[in-house]
Scaffold this motif. Structure first.
Motif, PDB file in Angstrom:
ATOM      1  N   PHE A 161      20.076  -3.846   5.752  1.00 25.55           N
ATOM      2  CA  PHE A 161      20.486  -2.804   6.705  1.00 25.55           C
ATOM      3  C   PHE A 161      20.336  -3.612   8.026  1.00 25.55           C
ATOM      4  O   PHE A 161      21.259  -3.277   8.836  1.00 25.55           O
ATOM      5  N   TYR A 162      19.218  -4.233   8.437  1.00 28.69           N
ATOM      6  CA  TYR A 162      19.021  -4.838   9.636  1.00 28.69           C
ATOM      7  C   TYR A 162      19.898  -5.939   9.920  1.00 28.69           C
ATOM      8  O   TYR A 162      20.319  -6.017  10.857  1.00 28.69           O
ATOM      9  N   ALA A 163      20.164  -6.510   8.940  1.00 29.87           N
ATOM     10  CA  ALA A 163      21.259  -7.729   9.359  1.00 29.87           C
ATOM     11  C   ALA A 163      22.614  -7.288   9.645  1.00 29.87           C
ATOM     12  O   ALA A 163      23.272  -7.718  10.502  1.00 29.87           O
ATOM     13  N   GLN A 164      23.138  -5.997   9.069  1.00 34.76           N
ATOM     14  CA  GLN A 164      24.395  -5.494   9.417  1.00 34.76           C
ATOM     15  C   GLN A 164      24.251  -4.549  10.561  1.00 34.76           C
ATOM     16  O   GLN A 164      24.931  -4.719  11.433  1.00 34.76           O
ATOM     17  N   TRP A 165      23.274  -3.773  10.561  1.00 40.14           N
ATOM     18  CA  TRP A 165      23.257  -2.813  11.853  1.00 40.14           C
ATOM     19  C   TRP A 165      21.999  -2.865  12.862  1.00 40.14           C
ATOM     20  O   TRP A 165      21.760  -2.084  13.442  1.00 40.14           O
ATOM     21  N   GLY A 166      21.260  -3.935  12.777  1.00 41.73           N
ATOM     22  CA  GLY A 166      20.177  -4.244  13.650  1.00 41.73           C
ATOM     23  C   GLY A 166      20.282  -4.081  15.003  1.00 41.73           C
ATOM     24  O   GLY A 166      19.702  -3.316  15.811  1.00 41.73           O
ATOM     25  N   ALA A 167      21.651  -4.292  15.457  1.00 41.24           N
ATOM     26  CA  ALA A 167      22.059  -4.284  17.125  1.00 41.24           C
ATOM     27  C   ALA A 167      22.155  -2.839  17.442  1.00 41.24           C
ATOM     28  O   ALA A 167      21.346  -2.253  18.172  1.00 41.24           O
ATOM     29  N   LEU A 168      22.889  -2.151  16.548  1.00 39.65           N
ATOM     30  CA  LEU A 168      22.977  -0.620  16.802  1.00 39.65           C
ATOM     31  C   LEU A 168      21.484   0.007  16.584  1.00 39.65           C
ATOM     32  O   LEU A 168      21.304   0.876  17.531  1.00 39.65           O
TER      33      LEU A 168
ATOM     34  N   LEU B  76      16.071  -3.063   3.394  1.00 35.47           N
ATOM     35  CA  LEU B  76      15.750  -2.992   4.539  1.00 35.47           C
ATOM     36  C   LEU B  76      16.264  -4.121   5.555  1.00 35.47           C
ATOM     37  O   LEU B  76      16.940  -4.104   6.450  1.00 35.47           O
ATOM     38  N   ARG B  77      16.113  -5.427   4.813  1.00 33.49           N
ATOM     39  CA  ARG B  77      16.685  -6.640   5.498  1.00 33.49           C
ATOM     40  C   ARG B  77      18.078  -6.534   5.583  1.00 33.49           C
ATOM     41  O   ARG B  77      18.616  -6.993   6.785  1.00 33.49           O
TER      42      ARG B  77
ATOM     43  N   LEU C 247       0.763  -1.418   0.004  1.00 34.06           N
ATOM     44  CA  LEU C 247       0.043  -0.187   0.149  1.00 34.06           C
ATOM     45  C   LEU C 247       0.827   1.365  -0.066  1.00 34.06           C
ATOM     46  O   LEU C 247       0.690   2.268  -0.573  1.00 34.06           O
ATOM     47  N   TYR C 248       1.935   1.237   0.925  1.00 37.02           N
ATOM     48  CA  TYR C 248       2.806   2.458   0.781  1.00 37.02           C
ATOM     49  C   TYR C 248       3.753   2.275  -0.185  1.00 37.02           C
ATOM     50  O   TYR C 248       4.990   3.445  -0.193  1.00 37.02           O
ATOM     51  N   GLY C 249       3.898   1.362  -0.988  1.00 32.24           N
ATOM     52  CA  GLY C 249       4.888   1.354  -2.071  1.00 32.24           C
ATOM     53  C   GLY C 249       6.393   0.993  -1.547  1.00 32.24           C
ATOM     54  O   GLY C 249       7.445   1.609  -2.251  1.00 32.24           O
ATOM     55  N   TYR C 250       6.392   0.089  -0.507  1.00 28.12           N
ATOM     56  CA  TYR C 250       7.772  -0.187   0.217  1.00 28.12           C
ATOM     57  C   TYR C 250       8.311  -1.637  -0.299  1.00 28.12           C
ATOM     58  O   TYR C 250       9.345  -1.981   0.203  1.00 28.12           O
ATOM     59  N   ALA C 251       7.440  -2.192  -1.097  1.00 26.10           N
ATOM     60  CA  ALA C 251       7.633  -3.777  -1.417  1.00 26.10           C
ATOM     61  C   ALA C 251       9.104  -3.752  -1.922  1.00 26.10           C
ATOM     62  O   ALA C 251       9.969  -4.797  -1.502  1.00 26.10           O
ATOM     63  N   ASP C 252       9.627  -2.831  -2.800  1.00 28.38           N
ATOM     64  CA  ASP C 252      11.011  -3.091  -3.506  1.00 28.38           C
ATOM     65  C   ASP C 252      12.002  -2.656  -2.524  1.00 28.38           C
ATOM     66  O   ASP C 252      13.151  -2.942  -2.751  1.00 28.38           O
TER      67      ASP C 252
ATOM     68  N   LEU D   1       9.159  -8.219  12.203  1.00 27.83           N
ATOM     69  CA  LEU D   1       8.796  -8.186  10.805  1.00 27.83           C
ATOM     70  C   LEU D   1      10.145  -8.812  10.104  1.00 27.83           C
ATOM     71  O   LEU D   1      10.047  -9.566   9.147  1.00 27.83           O
ATOM     72  N   LEU D   2      11.405  -8.447  10.478  1.00 26.86           N
ATOM     73  CA  LEU D   2      12.580  -9.036   9.796  1.00 26.86           C
ATOM     74  C   LEU D   2      13.011 -10.036  10.175  1.00 26.86           C
ATOM     75  O   LEU D   2      14.285 -10.506   9.997  1.00 26.86           O
ATOM     76  N   ALA D   3      12.421 -10.572  11.019  1.00 29.68           N
ATOM     77  CA  ALA D   3      13.095 -11.851  11.660  1.00 29.68           C
ATOM     78  C   ALA D   3      14.196 -11.673  12.402  1.00 29.68           C
ATOM     79  O   ALA D   3      15.131 -12.463  12.506  1.00 29.68           O
ATOM     80  N   TYR D   4      14.383 -10.780  13.246  1.00 28.16           N
ATOM     81  CA  TYR D   4      15.726 -10.378  14.015  1.00 28.16           C
ATOM     82  C   TYR D   4      15.976 -11.589  14.976  1.00 28.16           C
ATOM     83  O   TYR D   4      14.810 -11.828  15.582  1.00 28.16           O
ATOM     84  N   ASN D   5      16.955 -11.787  15.426  1.00 27.42           N
ATOM     85  CA  ASN D   5      17.354 -12.684  16.294  1.00 27.42           C
ATOM     86  C   ASN D   5      16.614 -12.607  17.552  1.00 27.42           C
ATOM     87  O   ASN D   5      16.877 -11.427  18.298  1.00 27.42           O
ATOM     88  N   PHE D   6      15.343 -13.367  18.131  1.00 23.90           N
ATOM     89  CA  PHE D   6      14.798 -12.997  19.255  1.00 23.90           C
ATOM     90  C   PHE D   6      15.521 -12.946  20.518  1.00 23.90           C
ATOM     91  O   PHE D   6      15.389 -11.898  21.011  1.00 23.90           O
TER      92      PHE D   6
END
Length: 171
Positions: A101-108, A98-99, A88-93, A129-134
């Protein structure tokens, strides 16, 4: 309106329900509620400075527990409403970047955003949403939320009276 809320929270600090109200707001704010627990934590800590660190502990534990719920929202609803909202918000691409970015910088990201007044629910939902290590998410949340609430409580404990005077003069 704010003056009434301020005086209500000061009186709440004297009641046996104070800790429950604080934990409820801290829990809800981390997953869906728009108001941060600071609005209750500050007046309660001002009313009872000797309990400020106790109140910070309540906020920390409840916020991390609420964060787990926010994480679950992100994880469980991604395939249904999450996909719909992203399209809906056009963020699919942009999801793959984002995944990455989060894999590299998620902790920070979790540590920085969890300490700021930016709504923490955004961090919790995105982490799910990005399945970060729980387990890592919970650990980082404990650090960042604890730091935020304990720094605030310590500041109130140390500078309580000038803070109280400023708050009351601006209401």
């Amino acid at each position: 309106m704010f003056k009434k809320l301020y005086h209500w929270t000061l009186s709440l600090a004297e009641s046996p329900r104070a800790s429950f109200a604080l934990s409820g707001v801290a829990f809800a704010e981390s997953s869906f509620f728009p108001i941060p627990p600071d609005v209750i934590l500050v007046p309660m800590a001002l009313a009872k400075p000797q309990r400020a660190l106790f109140y910070a502990a309540i906020c920390t534990i409840a916020s991390v527990a609420g964060g787990a719920l926010g994480y679950a929202f992100g994880a469980l609803f991604y395939d249904t409403i999450g996909q719909w909202l992203i399209h809906l918000y056009g963020y699919a691409d942009k999801m793959e970047s984002l995944r990455a970015f989060y894999a590299q910088w998620g902790a920070l990201f979790i540590l920085v955003k969890g300490f700021t007044p930016i709504p923490y629910k955004l961090v919790t939902i995105v982490s799910g949403l990005l399945a970060y290590n729980f387990p890592l998410f919970l650990f980082l949340s404990l650090i960042t939320r604890g730091a935020r609430f304990f720094v605030l409580a310590a500041a109130i404990n140390h500078f309580g009276e000038p803070i109280r005077e400023k708050l009351e003069s601006h209401f």
